[in-house]
Motif scaffolding. Structure first.
Motif, PDB file in Angstrom:
ATOM      1  N   HIS A  47      -0.633   4.212   1.982  1.00 12.87           N
ATOM      2  CA  HIS A  47      -1.150   3.531   0.789  1.00 12.87           C
ATOM      3  C   HIS A  47      -1.258   4.557  -0.338  1.00 12.87           C
ATOM      4  O   HIS A  47      -1.383   5.763  -0.074  1.00 12.87           O
ATOM      5  CB  HIS A  47      -2.481   2.836   1.074  1.00 12.87           C
ATOM      6  N   PRO A  48      -1.207   4.106  -1.583  1.00  9.45           N
ATOM      7  CA  PRO A  48      -1.151   5.057  -2.702  1.00  9.45           C
ATOM      8  C   PRO A  48      -2.403   5.916  -2.865  1.00  9.45           C
ATOM      9  O   PRO A  48      -2.286   7.120  -3.088  1.00  9.45           O
ATOM     10  CB  PRO A  48      -0.947   4.170  -3.935  1.00  9.45           C
ATOM     11  N   ALA A  49      -3.585   5.311  -2.786  1.00  5.63           N
ATOM     12  CA  ALA A  49      -4.789   6.105  -3.084  1.00  5.63           C
ATOM     13  C   ALA A  49      -6.040   5.397  -2.591  1.00  5.63           C
ATOM     14  O   ALA A  49      -6.113   4.162  -2.608  1.00  5.63           O
ATOM     15  CB  ALA A  49      -4.903   6.344  -4.589  1.00  5.63           C
ATOM     16  N   VAL A  58       4.159   5.366  -1.708  1.00  2.00           N
ATOM     17  CA  VAL A  58       4.361   3.913  -1.855  1.00  2.00           C
ATOM     18  C   VAL A  58       3.732   3.226  -0.633  1.00  2.00           C
ATOM     19  O   VAL A  58       3.286   3.884   0.306  1.00  2.00           O
ATOM     20  CB  VAL A  58       5.862   3.532  -1.957  1.00  2.00           C
ATOM     21  N   ARG A  59       3.746   1.910  -0.644  1.00  2.42           N
ATOM     22  CA  ARG A  59       3.213   1.163   0.510  1.00  2.42           C
ATOM     23  C   ARG A  59       4.333   1.009   1.532  1.00  2.42           C
ATOM     24  O   ARG A  59       5.090   0.039   1.489  1.00  2.42           O
ATOM     25  CB  ARG A  59       2.703  -0.210   0.065  1.00  2.42           C
ATOM     26  N   ALA A  60       4.456   2.012   2.415  1.00  2.00           N
ATOM     27  CA  ALA A  60       5.497   1.976   3.448  1.00  2.00           C
ATOM     28  C   ALA A  60       4.901   1.457   4.751  1.00  2.00           C
ATOM     29  O   ALA A  60       3.720   1.677   5.029  1.00  2.00           O
ATOM     30  CB  ALA A  60       6.054   3.378   3.661  1.00  2.00           C
ATOM     31  N   PRO A  85       6.087  -1.705  -3.521  1.00  2.00           N
ATOM     32  CA  PRO A  85       5.673  -0.820  -4.625  1.00  2.00           C
ATOM     33  C   PRO A  85       4.155  -0.735  -4.720  1.00  2.00           C
ATOM     34  O   PRO A  85       3.439  -1.445  -4.011  1.00  2.00           O
ATOM     35  CB  PRO A  85       6.261  -1.526  -5.856  1.00  2.00           C
ATOM     36  N   LEU A  86       3.681   0.095  -5.635  1.00  2.00           N
ATOM     37  CA  LEU A  86       2.238   0.314  -5.754  1.00  2.00           C
ATOM     38  C   LEU A  86       1.480  -0.963  -6.103  1.00  2.00           C
ATOM     39  O   LEU A  86       0.350  -1.169  -5.665  1.00  2.00           O
ATOM     40  CB  LEU A  86       1.955   1.364  -6.845  1.00  2.00           C
ATOM     41  N   SER A  87       2.099  -1.817  -6.877  1.00  2.00           N
ATOM     42  CA  SER A  87       1.362  -2.966  -7.426  1.00  2.00           C
ATOM     43  C   SER A  87       1.272  -4.157  -6.480  1.00  2.00           C
ATOM     44  O   SER A  87       0.579  -5.127  -6.782  1.00  2.00           O
ATOM     45  CB  SER A  87       2.045  -3.426  -8.722  1.00  2.00           C
TER      46      SER A  87
HETATM   47  C1  BEZ Z   1      -4.274  -0.231  -5.936  1.00  2.00           C
HETATM   48  O1  BEZ Z   1      -4.316  -0.057  -4.715  1.00  2.00           O
HETATM   49  O2  BEZ Z   1      -4.980  -1.050  -6.509  1.00  2.00           O
HETATM   50  C2  BEZ Z   1      -3.299   0.563  -6.746  1.00  2.00           C
HETATM   51  C3  BEZ Z   1      -2.976   1.849  -6.356  1.00  2.00           C
HETATM   52  C4  BEZ Z   1      -2.092   2.586  -7.115  1.00  2.00           C
HETATM   53  C5  BEZ Z   1      -1.523   2.024  -8.244  1.00  2.00           C
HETATM   54  C6  BEZ Z   1      -1.816   0.722  -8.601  1.00  2.00           C
HETATM   55  C7  BEZ Z   1      -2.718  -0.021  -7.841  1.00  2.00           C
END
Ligand code: BEZ
Length: 234
Positions: free
Chosen positions: A47-49, A137-139, A156-158
């Motif tokens: 996950h991105p963050a 990215v969401r892999a 993708p992130l969104s």
């Molecule tokens: C999210 O998980 O909400 C998110 C993470 C990174 C970029 C955009 C959204």
């Protein structure tokens, strides 16, 4: 940037490859992959963050459905390029504060890897620089008990993942292995499956003449059958 992108592409594991091994720190202690997961399917996902809304909704859903994955002999492993204390703080916040849909007081019990160095993320091609060079990215990697990568889905992130689809992919892969069959478009557990095409003209003729039990053929190369109800994976 061009050179970096090419390097990443060249090192991205693909379907059929043996999943790269790694040792990493996680919210459940040290992970030694694949040795700690002997005999199991693994879904390794990035996950991105931490502390972001889409990821939070996904983590709550993964945690809520963890037992379902485990029922199918599948362990979950999460990863982001955040550090361990961020992970711990985020998972505590999720449990203590976040209500989302019908979920609250959700405890994430599967390991979440810290990967500040991007060591594991790079091994699995989770950093895709034209989307983000600082976030994964969401892999989603579906890895079988022989440590072979069987399916990969990238979002993708969104875009939050579809968990019914993740479950469907896992069950379809396990069903294909168990019965040596394939699964048609939009297949759901319990529905008819596709039998491998005939290996000879004789078998093709037999199938078209209805001589193979329980087989429904739309044409000689496209035959389906029911699986035994009592053995069906669901
Ligand atoms: C999210 O998980 O909400 C998110 C993470 C990174 C970029 C955009 C959204």
């Amino acid at each position: 940037m061009e050179e970096l992108t090419n390097t990443m592409e060249n090192t991205m594991p693909r379907i059929g490859d043996t999943a790269p091994s790694f040792v990493a720190q996680s919210t459940q202690g040290e992970i030694n992959f694949p040795d700690d997961f002997d005999g199991k399917w693994v879904i390794l996902f990035s996950h991105p963050a931490d502390f972001t809304p889409v990821c939070t909704s996904e983590f709550m859903t993964f945690a809520k459905r963890q037992k379902e994955f485990e029922k199918h002999n599948c362990q979950l492993i999460g990863l982001s390029v955040d550090g361990l204390y961020s992970h711990i703080a985020w998972l505590r916040t999720i449990k203590e504060k976040i209500k989302f849909r019908d979920m609250e007081n959700i405890e994430v019990k599967f390991p979440l890897i810290e990967d500040i160095t991007m060591n594991v993320a790079n091994k699995f091609g989770m950093i895709q620089p034209n989307e983000s060079d600082t976030k994964a990215v969401r892999a989603v990697f579906f890895i079988d008990p022989n440590v072979k990568i069987r399916a990969i889905i990238y979002y993708p992130l969104s875009l939050g993942r579809n968990f019914n689809e993740l479950m469907r992919v896992l069950i379809a892969l396990q069903t294909a292995d168990k019965y040596q069959i394939a699964t048609p478009a939009d297949w759901q557990p319990g529905e008819k499956v596709i039998v491998p095409p005939p290996g000879s003209c004789g078998v093709a003729t037999d199938r078209m003449e209805g001589k193979e039990n329980n087989m429904e053929c739309l044409d000689w190369f496209f035959c389906m059958k029911e699986l035994p109800k009592e053995e069906m994976l669901d």
